[in-house]
Design an enzyme around this catalytic site. Structure first.
Site, PDB file in Angstrom:
ATOM      1  N   ASP A 175       0.894  -1.407  -0.071  1.00  0.00           N
ATOM      2  CA  ASP A 175       0.140  -0.145   0.071  1.00  0.00           C
ATOM      3  C   ASP A 175       0.856   1.221   0.019  1.00  0.00           C
ATOM      4  O   ASP A 175       1.780   1.392   0.806  1.00  0.00           O
ATOM      5  CB  ASP A 175      -0.993   0.145   1.378  1.00  0.00           C
ATOM      6  CG  ASP A 175      -1.735  -1.017   1.137  1.00  0.00           C
ATOM      7  OD1 ASP A 175      -2.362  -1.258   0.101  1.00  0.00           O
ATOM      8  OD2 ASP A 175      -2.140  -1.856   2.286  1.00  0.00           O
ATOM      9  N   ASP A 197       0.652   5.089   0.405  1.00  0.00           N
ATOM     10  CA  ASP A 197      -0.264   6.238   0.909  1.00  0.00           C
ATOM     11  C   ASP A 197       0.704   7.549   0.643  1.00  0.00           C
ATOM     12  O   ASP A 197       1.594   7.566   1.481  1.00  0.00           O
ATOM     13  CB  ASP A 197      -0.733   6.096   2.198  1.00  0.00           C
ATOM     14  CG  ASP A 197      -1.489   4.870   2.276  1.00  0.00           C
ATOM     15  OD1 ASP A 197      -2.410   4.609   1.361  1.00  0.00           O
ATOM     16  OD2 ASP A 197      -1.561   4.035   3.381  1.00  0.00           O
ATOM     17  N   ASP A 245      -1.022   6.339  14.303  1.00  0.00           N
ATOM     18  CA  ASP A 245      -1.237   5.698  15.436  1.00  0.00           C
ATOM     19  C   ASP A 245      -0.009   5.067  16.134  1.00  0.00           C
ATOM     20  O   ASP A 245       0.262   5.094  17.403  1.00  0.00           O
ATOM     21  CB  ASP A 245      -2.106   4.377  15.244  1.00  0.00           C
ATOM     22  CG  ASP A 245      -1.580   3.819  13.748  1.00  0.00           C
ATOM     23  OD1 ASP A 245      -0.536   4.043  13.233  1.00  0.00           O
ATOM     24  OD2 ASP A 245      -2.559   2.912  13.121  1.00  0.00           O
TER      25      ASP A 245
END
Length: 489
Positions: A76, A78, A168
């Protein structure tokens, strides 16, 4: 897996004793790390350069940087930028704005989607810090919280330092700058990767309250990476697990696929149960496992573990898996229990199965939504478990043509591998699939339909011809004709 990485971290953090004392950001120049443009999605690189050319700051962030440093293939990509979603959307004609709670832009290149987000600031800080409010007022301020402290909207924009602080986990606050190909570490993620630690950024209780799904993400990374959760990161999870009740079921459905459908299902399931989170994702299944219920033809825990093992092996071999198959495995023991209960009440086997499936699915969607495009094939897989033993006559040939045959057969094999005794049914179907037509007919002849199928074909009673006179026959014919005409109308 981390060849050369430890020396890189030691060089970057040699002046300080702990991540808390370290001066940030740590900037790793291109000459001291192995991440290059060849490891990145060409489309992600296009997005970075286009944003830079338009005058905006842009970085790759999170998983793609983390995974490369760990030694895994990034998947992924991003992008994060100081451009607002509207400005990003205006820059790319092949983009669309999505989301309300968290406004994003998806830039589409064929089947690949590059997700672009704007630098976010910590909304909790924004509410209590007038200087921060002033700093971000130019970019926009839009946040809202529930009575439980959960962020309902998180569209407070800031700079890259703000963005790093509101991510996070520390290893997700790593940024790749395409201008000079450097990596920027803002929260000690490099050291935590070296130590194989999962550490949340900020106060764990506050961060879990803002978004309870972070607890699931901590578990997912522990299962996926084999890292250990930092003690402070892990401590509140059991106590705060109930907050998952406030997460929309549709969002939890997607999280379950990431948790248990990413190739590390067995390890992840153990962690979910250890920290008391599984019950909020699969309440019926968890209660069944806790009860210790089993019977001769099913051991729920053995079956689920075998199903997850099968899924893990397929994913690790780069084979595809279907979400409905994963959910069918996790819910099958509950369906078997309910099926048994309905049959004990005198309900025939097939209606009992359909009623059991309805009940289990109705209970499940209250926890994690299941789209109809998945629930329908799940029902068909379960139904196939009672149809596959019925092999007499033409049924075997018809079942072989069923669109859900392969999934039902694979499910059957998992049942057998988990200890369910089915009298060699899996081997029979394996031979039938690959046999010639003559061999297939021999296989059908070799089974006793009545011993293998209690609901086998019954002898029809001969039809009794009713005696009647001609007048009555004519009258009945007229009535039948009238009814036929009426139905045609």
């Amino acid at each position: 897996m981390l060849t050369g990485f430890k020396s890189l971290v030691r060089k970057a953090t040699s002046l300080f004793a702990s991540p808390q004392e370290q001066s940030y950001p740590i900037i790793i120049p291109r000459s001291e790390h192995s991440l290059s443009r060849q490891d990145l999605s060409p489309n992600a690189v296009k997005v970075l350069y286009r944003l830079n050319k338009a005058g905006y700051e842009a970085h790759l962030v999170g998983g793609c940087v983390r995974d490369h440093l760990i030694g895994m293939k990034p998947k992924d990509f991003d992008v994060v930028t100081n451009a607002t979603p509207e400005e990003v959307h205006a820059t790319f004609s092949n983009s669309r704005l999505i989301g309300r709670r968290f406004r994003l832009v998806h830039v589409t290149f064929g089947r690949e989607i590059i997700e672009v987000s704007t630098f976010r600031a910590n909304s909790a800080q924004e509410e209590n810090d007038d200087s921060s409010q002033e700093k971000t007022s130019l970019k926009g301020k839009d946040s809202a919280r529930s009575t439980h402290g959960m962020l309902l909207r998180d569209n407070v924009y800031g700079d890259i330092e703000d963005d790093a602080e509101r991510r996070d986990f520390t290893f997700n606050a790593l940024y790749y700058n395409v201008k000079d190909f450097s990596i920027h570490d803002y929260c000690g993620g490099l050291k935590d990767i070296e130590d194989k630690k999962i550490r949340i950024i900020g106060d764990p209780r506050k961060r879990y309250a803002e978004d309870p799904v972070r607890m699931l993400r901590a578990i997912r990374f522990a299962g996926k990476l084999g890292f250990e959760m930092d003690a402070e990161t892990a401590a509140p999870i059991k106590e705060m697990a109930h907050l998952l009740d406030h997460i929309p079921p549709a969002r939890l459905f997607e999280e379950v696929l990431k948790l248990l459908g990413s190739g590390n299902g067995i390890a992840t399931l153990a962690l979910l149960r250890q920290y008391g989170l599984f019950r909020y994702l699969f309440p019926d299944t968890d209660a069944l496992l806790q009860s210790g219920w089993k019977r001769d033809d099913i051991d729920p825990e053995a079956f689920i573990l075998q199903g997850l093992s099968n899924t893990d092996n397929r994913i690790q071999s780069d084979k595809t898996t279907a979400p409905y198959f994963l959910y069918a495995i996790l819910l099958w023991p509950s369906v078997a229990l309910r099926h048994e209960e309905f049959q004990a009440q005198g309900m025939p086997a097939t209606p009992a199965l359909h009623q059991a499936a309805n009940m289990v699915l109705d209970n499940q969607v209250a926890a994690t939504a299941i789209p109809r495009r998945f629930s329908t094939p799940m029902r068909e897989i379960w139904d196939m478990q009672y149809r596959l033993p019925k092999r007499y006559g033409k049924r075997a040939f018809l079942l072989l043509e069923h669109p859900r045959f392969r999934a039902g057969f694979d499910f059957l094999l998992i049942r057998e591998l988990s200890g369910t005794q089915l009298d060699g049914l899996g081997d029979w179907w394996e031979a039938f699939q690959h046999g010639t037509e003559a061999q297939q007919r021999d296989l059908i002849k070799s089974i006793d339909a009545r011993s293998n199928d209690k609901d086998g074909p019954k002898k029809r009673r001969p039809r009794r011809r009713r005696k009647s006179n001609g007048a009555n026959t004519s009258s009945e014919a007229q009535d039948n004709t009238a009814q036929s005409d009426k139905s045609n109308e």
